[in-house]
Design a protein around this motif. Structure first.
Motif, PDB file in Angstrom:
ATOM      1  N   LEU A   1      80.589  60.185  28.128  1.00 43.99           N
ATOM      2  CA  LEU A   1      79.983  61.261  27.322  1.00 43.99           C
ATOM      3  C   LEU A   1      79.465  62.390  28.209  1.00 43.99           C
ATOM      4  CD1 LEU A   1      78.149  59.170  24.580  1.00 43.99           C
ATOM      5  CD2 LEU A   1      80.245  60.523  24.337  1.00 43.99           C
ATOM      6  N   VAL A   2      78.867  62.045  29.342  1.00 46.04           N
ATOM      7  CA  VAL A   2      78.399  63.071  30.276  1.00 46.04           C
ATOM      8  C   VAL A   2      79.587  63.882  30.790  1.00 46.04           C
ATOM      9  CG1 VAL A   2      77.406  63.429  32.573  1.00 46.04           C
ATOM     10  CG2 VAL A   2      76.277  61.908  30.958  1.00 46.04           C
ATOM     11  N   ALA A   3      80.671  63.197  31.146  1.00 48.70           N
ATOM     12  CA  ALA A   3      81.860  63.898  31.631  1.00 48.70           C
ATOM     13  C   ALA A   3      82.444  64.801  30.548  1.00 48.70           C
ATOM     14  CB  ALA A   3      82.909  62.894  32.088  1.00 48.70           C
ATOM     15  N   THR A   4      82.411  64.344  29.316  1.00 42.88           N
ATOM     16  CA  THR A   4      82.938  65.147  28.209  1.00 42.88           C
ATOM     17  C   THR A   4      82.105  66.400  27.995  1.00 42.88           C
ATOM     18  OG1 THR A   4      83.803  63.165  27.142  1.00 42.88           O
ATOM     19  CG2 THR A   4      83.538  65.114  25.760  1.00 42.88           C
ATOM     20  N   VAL A   5      80.790  66.255  27.976  1.00 43.60           N
ATOM     21  CA  VAL A   5      79.917  67.412  27.755  1.00 43.60           C
ATOM     22  C   VAL A   5      80.038  68.407  28.905  1.00 43.60           C
ATOM     23  CG1 VAL A   5      77.488  68.133  27.603  1.00 43.60           C
ATOM     24  CG2 VAL A   5      78.293  66.186  26.262  1.00 43.60           C
ATOM     25  N   VAL A   6      80.016  67.912  30.135  1.00 38.96           N
ATOM     26  CA  VAL A   6      80.143  68.808  31.292  1.00 38.96           C
ATOM     27  C   VAL A   6      81.527  69.453  31.301  1.00 38.96           C
ATOM     28  CG1 VAL A   6      80.149  68.930  33.818  1.00 38.96           C
ATOM     29  CG2 VAL A   6      78.404  67.598  32.642  1.00 38.96           C
ATOM     30  N   GLY A   7      82.551  68.714  30.893  1.00 35.80           N
ATOM     31  CA  GLY A   7      83.901  69.264  30.826  1.00 35.80           C
ATOM     32  C   GLY A   7      84.029  70.370  29.804  1.00 35.80           C
ATOM     33  N   VAL A   8      83.393  70.178  28.647  1.00 33.73           N
ATOM     34  CA  VAL A   8      83.422  71.221  27.615  1.00 33.73           C
ATOM     35  C   VAL A   8      82.689  72.461  28.103  1.00 33.73           C
ATOM     36  CG1 VAL A   8      82.573  71.815  25.314  1.00 33.73           C
ATOM     37  CG2 VAL A   8      83.738  69.644  25.681  1.00 33.73           C
ATOM     38  N   LEU A   9      81.543  72.264  28.729  1.00 31.33           N
ATOM     39  CA  LEU A   9      80.794  73.396  29.271  1.00 31.33           C
ATOM     40  C   LEU A   9      81.518  74.008  30.478  1.00 31.33           C
ATOM     41  CD1 LEU A   9      77.156  71.962  29.105  1.00 31.33           C
ATOM     42  CD2 LEU A   9      78.254  73.562  27.517  1.00 31.33           C
ATOM     43  N   GLY A  10      82.274  73.177  31.202  1.00 26.63           N
ATOM     44  CA  GLY A  10      82.969  73.635  32.395  1.00 26.63           C
ATOM     45  C   GLY A  10      84.242  74.412  32.110  1.00 26.63           C
ATOM     46  N   VAL A  11      84.608  74.561  30.848  1.00 31.58           N
ATOM     47  CA  VAL A  11      85.795  75.354  30.509  1.00 31.58           C
ATOM     48  C   VAL A  11      85.609  76.797  30.969  1.00 31.58           C
ATOM     49  CG1 VAL A  11      87.144  76.242  28.558  1.00 31.58           C
ATOM     50  CG2 VAL A  11      86.486  73.857  28.625  1.00 31.58           C
TER      51      VAL A  11
ATOM     52  N   VAL B   1      84.530  77.723  33.736  1.00 32.61           N
ATOM     53  CA  VAL B   1      84.915  77.786  35.144  1.00 32.61           C
ATOM     54  C   VAL B   1      86.132  76.865  35.320  1.00 32.61           C
ATOM     55  CG1 VAL B   1      84.115  77.533  37.515  1.00 32.61           C
ATOM     56  CG2 VAL B   1      82.471  78.019  35.707  1.00 32.61           C
ATOM     57  N   PRO B   2      87.341  77.345  35.020  1.00 37.29           N
ATOM     58  CA  PRO B   2      88.533  76.484  35.051  1.00 37.29           C
ATOM     59  C   PRO B   2      88.722  75.789  36.393  1.00 37.29           C
ATOM     60  CG  PRO B   2      89.058  78.627  34.108  1.00 37.29           C
ATOM     61  CD  PRO B   2      87.665  78.719  34.650  1.00 37.29           C
ATOM     62  N   GLY B   3      89.116  74.537  36.316  1.00 34.96           N
ATOM     63  CA  GLY B   3      89.352  73.755  37.530  1.00 34.96           C
ATOM     64  C   GLY B   3      88.085  73.151  38.078  1.00 34.96           C
ATOM     65  N   ILE B   4      87.154  73.973  38.474  1.00 34.33           N
ATOM     66  CA  ILE B   4      85.899  73.496  39.046  1.00 34.33           C
ATOM     67  C   ILE B   4      85.072  72.774  37.985  1.00 34.33           C
ATOM     68  CG2 ILE B   4      83.723  74.193  40.118  1.00 34.33           C
ATOM     69  CD1 ILE B   4      85.284  76.485  41.428  1.00 34.33           C
ATOM     70  N   GLY B   5      85.070  73.292  36.760  1.00 35.54           N
ATOM     71  CA  GLY B   5      84.308  72.669  35.680  1.00 35.54           C
ATOM     72  C   GLY B   5      84.790  71.263  35.378  1.00 35.54           C
ATOM     73  N   GLN B   6      86.115  71.048  35.367  1.00 32.75           N
ATOM     74  CA  GLN B   6      86.651  69.727  35.104  1.00 32.75           C
ATOM     75  C   GLN B   6      86.430  68.790  36.289  1.00 32.75           C
ATOM     76  OE1 GLN B   6      88.029  72.513  33.631  1.00 32.75           O
ATOM     77  NE2 GLN B   6      87.159  71.613  31.793  1.00 32.75           N
ATOM     78  N   LEU B   7      86.498  69.323  37.494  1.00 34.21           N
ATOM     79  CA  LEU B   7      86.209  68.510  38.673  1.00 34.21           C
ATOM     80  C   LEU B   7      84.758  68.039  38.634  1.00 34.21           C
ATOM     81  CD1 LEU B   7      87.058  67.442  41.483  1.00 34.21           C
ATOM     82  CD2 LEU B   7      86.224  69.592  42.415  1.00 34.21           C
ATOM     83  N   ALA B   8      83.862  68.945  38.322  1.00 39.92           N
ATOM     84  CA  ALA B   8      82.448  68.593  38.234  1.00 39.92           C
ATOM     85  C   ALA B   8      82.209  67.581  37.113  1.00 39.92           C
ATOM     86  CB  ALA B   8      81.603  69.843  37.996  1.00 39.92           C
ATOM     87  N   ALA B   9      82.957  67.687  36.021  1.00 38.82           N
ATOM     88  CA  ALA B   9      82.782  66.764  34.899  1.00 38.82           C
ATOM     89  C   ALA B   9      83.081  65.334  35.334  1.00 38.82           C
ATOM     90  CB  ALA B   9      83.695  67.174  33.743  1.00 38.82           C
TER      91      ALA B   9
END
Length: 136
Positions: free
Chosen positions: A12-22, A24-32
């Motif tokens: 769930l944390v990865a999902t929320v950070v991934g949605v917010l990380g959209v 910043v493409p690439g970096i947002g998903q890596l951070a997620a």
């Protein structure tokens, strides 16, 4: 034994950070993947291998869900395009499948590494549980 609560919370944390990380493409998903894996490993605790395992599961679950979402979107687009759209989405589906498998492996691996770090930082799995549920 797998702590599924830790895996689900990490996912769930990865999902929320991934949605917010959209944003910043690439970096947002890596951070997620890193955040989700770290949280799963930290909550599970118990050291390096236990954290690695829980981070790996959280990341793999994220990859599976992302793959299903992409497959659903491609299927809807193909269905809306009629027979020609169905054929084109089928051809595109093979390439999309390869990309999703690659992304899933990368997300699971980075989550596992972050989970190992989280597991090391919380070497005692009992410390993350609430003491109010203890029977005397």
């Amino acid at each position: 034994m797998t702590n599924w609560r830790a895996v689900i919370i990490g996912f769930l944390v990865a999902t929320v950070v991934g949605v917010l990380g959209v944003a910043v493409p690439g970096i947002g998903q890596l951070a997620a993947g890193l955040f989700g894996g770290f949280v799963a490993g930290y909550i599970a605790g118990g050291g390096l291998l236990r954290g690695f395992w829980h981070g790996l599961l959280a990341g793999a679950l994220g990859g599976i869900v992302a793959g299903l979402a992409i497959a659903f979107i491609v299927g809807i687009v193909g269905w809306a395009g009629g027979p020609l759209g169905g054929a084109l989405s089928g051809i595109a589906g093979i390439g999309i499948f390869a990309v999703v498998v690659l992304v899933s492996f990368v997300m699971a691996l980075e989550s596992a590494i972050a989970g190992a770090i989280g597991g090391v930082l919380n070497a005692n799995p009992e410390s993350s549980r609430s003491q109010t549920h203890t029977r005397y």
